[in-house]
Design a protein around this motif. Structure first.
Motif, PDB file in Angstrom:
ATOM      1  N   GLU A  65      49.529 -96.654  39.429  1.00 13.65           N
ATOM      2  CA  GLU A  65      48.644 -97.250  40.149  1.00 13.65           C
ATOM      3  C   GLU A  65      47.009 -96.503  39.762  1.00 13.65           C
ATOM      4  O   GLU A  65      46.181 -97.254  39.738  1.00 13.65           O
ATOM      5  CB  GLU A  65      48.639 -96.782  41.802  1.00 13.65           C
ATOM      6  CG  GLU A  65      49.706 -97.941  42.241  1.00 13.65           C
ATOM      7  CD  GLU A  65      50.186 -97.204  43.665  1.00 13.65           C
ATOM      8  OE1 GLU A  65      50.465 -98.135  44.641  1.00 13.65           O
ATOM      9  OE2 GLU A  65      49.921 -96.179  43.933  1.00 13.65           O
ATOM     10  N   VAL A  66      47.188 -95.444  39.463  1.00 10.29           N
ATOM     11  CA  VAL A  66      45.903 -94.643  38.826  1.00 10.29           C
ATOM     12  C   VAL A  66      45.489 -95.377  37.581  1.00 10.29           C
ATOM     13  O   VAL A  66      44.379 -95.573  37.382  1.00 10.29           O
ATOM     14  CB  VAL A  66      45.993 -93.286  38.610  1.00 10.29           C
ATOM     15  CG1 VAL A  66      44.795 -92.576  38.055  1.00 10.29           C
ATOM     16  CG2 VAL A  66      46.186 -92.665  40.475  1.00 10.29           C
ATOM     17  N   ALA A  67      46.511 -95.541  36.719  1.00 15.32           N
ATOM     18  CA  ALA A  67      45.927 -96.195  35.421  1.00 15.32           C
ATOM     19  C   ALA A  67      45.570 -97.589  35.665  1.00 15.32           C
ATOM     20  O   ALA A  67      44.569 -98.130  34.959  1.00 15.32           O
ATOM     21  CB  ALA A  67      47.185 -96.146  34.618  1.00 15.32           C
ATOM     22  N   SER A  68      46.059 -98.251  36.400  1.00 13.16           N
ATOM     23  CA  SER A  68      45.552 -99.668  36.759  1.00 13.16           C
ATOM     24  C   SER A  68      44.407 -99.635  37.345  1.00 13.16           C
ATOM     25  O   SER A  68      43.483-100.465  37.064  1.00 13.16           O
ATOM     26  CB  SER A  68      46.715-100.368  37.856  1.00 13.16           C
ATOM     27  OG  SER A  68      46.192-101.701  38.290  1.00 13.16           O
ATOM     28  N   ASP A  69      43.799 -98.583  38.343  1.00 16.16           N
ATOM     29  CA  ASP A  69      42.565 -98.779  38.716  1.00 16.16           C
ATOM     30  C   ASP A  69      41.587 -98.160  37.757  1.00 16.16           C
ATOM     31  O   ASP A  69      40.291 -98.885  37.483  1.00 16.16           O
ATOM     32  CB  ASP A  69      42.366 -97.368  40.024  1.00 16.16           C
ATOM     33  CG  ASP A  69      42.879 -98.063  41.341  1.00 16.16           C
ATOM     34  OD1 ASP A  69      43.506 -99.189  41.201  1.00 16.16           O
ATOM     35  OD2 ASP A  69      43.299 -97.048  42.041  1.00 16.16           O
ATOM     36  N   VAL A  70      41.959 -97.402  36.574  1.00 13.87           N
ATOM     37  CA  VAL A  70      41.110 -96.772  35.648  1.00 13.87           C
ATOM     38  C   VAL A  70      40.735 -98.194  34.692  1.00 13.87           C
ATOM     39  O   VAL A  70      39.832 -98.264  34.234  1.00 13.87           O
ATOM     40  CB  VAL A  70      41.697 -95.751  34.793  1.00 13.87           C
ATOM     41  CG1 VAL A  70      40.949 -95.271  33.386  1.00 13.87           C
ATOM     42  CG2 VAL A  70      41.741 -94.443  35.654  1.00 13.87           C
ATOM     43  N   ALA A  71      42.039 -98.783  34.622  1.00 15.62           N
ATOM     44  CA  ALA A  71      41.512-100.071  33.668  1.00 15.62           C
ATOM     45  C   ALA A  71      40.919-101.192  34.255  1.00 15.62           C
ATOM     46  O   ALA A  71      40.240-101.819  33.875  1.00 15.62           O
ATOM     47  CB  ALA A  71      42.835-100.751  33.537  1.00 15.62           C
ATOM     48  N   LEU A  72      40.733-101.191  35.676  1.00 12.07           N
ATOM     49  CA  LEU A  72      39.843-101.997  36.552  1.00 12.07           C
ATOM     50  C   LEU A  72      38.415-101.583  36.208  1.00 12.07           C
ATOM     51  O   LEU A  72      37.550-102.481  35.983  1.00 12.07           O
ATOM     52  CB  LEU A  72      40.116-102.212  37.886  1.00 12.07           C
ATOM     53  CG  LEU A  72      41.441-102.996  38.579  1.00 12.07           C
ATOM     54  CD1 LEU A  72      41.859-102.590  39.922  1.00 12.07           C
ATOM     55  CD2 LEU A  72      41.219-104.366  38.016  1.00 12.07           C
ATOM     56  N   VAL A  73      38.207-100.446  36.380  1.00  8.76           N
ATOM     57  CA  VAL A  73      36.981 -99.818  36.121  1.00  8.76           C
ATOM     58  C   VAL A  73      36.386-100.147  34.545  1.00  8.76           C
ATOM     59  O   VAL A  73      35.507-100.540  34.495  1.00  8.76           O
ATOM     60  CB  VAL A  73      36.770 -98.156  36.379  1.00  8.76           C
ATOM     61  CG1 VAL A  73      35.616 -97.401  35.902  1.00  8.76           C
ATOM     62  CG2 VAL A  73      36.957 -97.911  37.968  1.00  8.76           C
ATOM     63  N   LYS A  74      37.305 -99.983  33.700  1.00  4.73           N
ATOM     64  CA  LYS A  74      36.951-100.368  32.391  1.00  4.73           C
ATOM     65  C   LYS A  74      36.508-101.645  32.290  1.00  4.73           C
ATOM     66  O   LYS A  74      35.784-102.178  31.605  1.00  4.73           O
ATOM     67  CB  LYS A  74      37.783 -99.962  31.239  1.00  4.73           C
ATOM     68  CG  LYS A  74      38.047 -98.145  31.471  1.00  4.73           C
ATOM     69  CD  LYS A  74      39.003 -97.828  30.159  1.00  4.73           C
ATOM     70  CE  LYS A  74      39.036 -96.213  30.239  1.00  4.73           C
ATOM     71  NZ  LYS A  74      40.080 -95.898  29.286  1.00  4.73           N
TER      72      LYS A  74
END
Length: 142
Positions: A30-39
């Motif tokens: 989930e954190v990786a998904s959120d980081v990808a959304l920020v990118k």
């Protein structure tokens, strides 16, 4: 020229809205998904500036966003931020706008990101191209 300078130096110092993601993310996935959304937000930010599309760029900002350009008063609220940015979009063609986030940290429904940016801008009515590089710290809100 003051409006343009404010736009250029304050460009990435406000709040942007990340795409919808689940709140309370705690797993690594989930954190990786959120980081990808920020990118993805940064990719859209780059694309909207390079396209010279103020409306598209403004869609990334939250209504109560704050932009704090150096040596200038802060702009509070999306309307104030857009009013400050509009002269830059009207007077310049932006080229090779590039954001390089060095860190993205997810903190519940908020995140922070810092890094560097660079771009060239050429006056639409002619003149020398200006190249700028800088750094940013942005607090993003879901």
């Amino acid at each position: 020229m003051v409006g343009v300078v404010l736009f250029v130096f304050g460009l990435v110092a406000g709040g942007a809205k990340a795409a919808a993601a689940s709140s309370g993310s705690t797993s690594d996935a989930e954190v990786a998904s959120d980081v990808a959304l920020v990118k993805e937000v940064w990719n859209e930010y780059e694309a909207s500036v390079n396209a010279g599309d103020l409306e598209r760029w403004s869609a990334l900002w939250i209504e109560d966003g704050v932009q704090m350009p150096p040596d200038e008063p802060r702009y509070i609220g999306k309307a104030a931020i857009m009013a400050a940015a509009e002269p830059g979009f009207e007077l310049f063609d932006f080229e090779d706008f590039n954001i390089e986030p060095e860190q993205v940290k997810i903190l519940g429904d908020q995140a922070y990101s810092y890094g560097t940016y660079g771009f060239s801008m050429t006056p639409i009515e002619g003149g020398d191209t200006i190249e700028l590089n800088g750094k940013f710290l942005t607090i993003l809100q879901r």
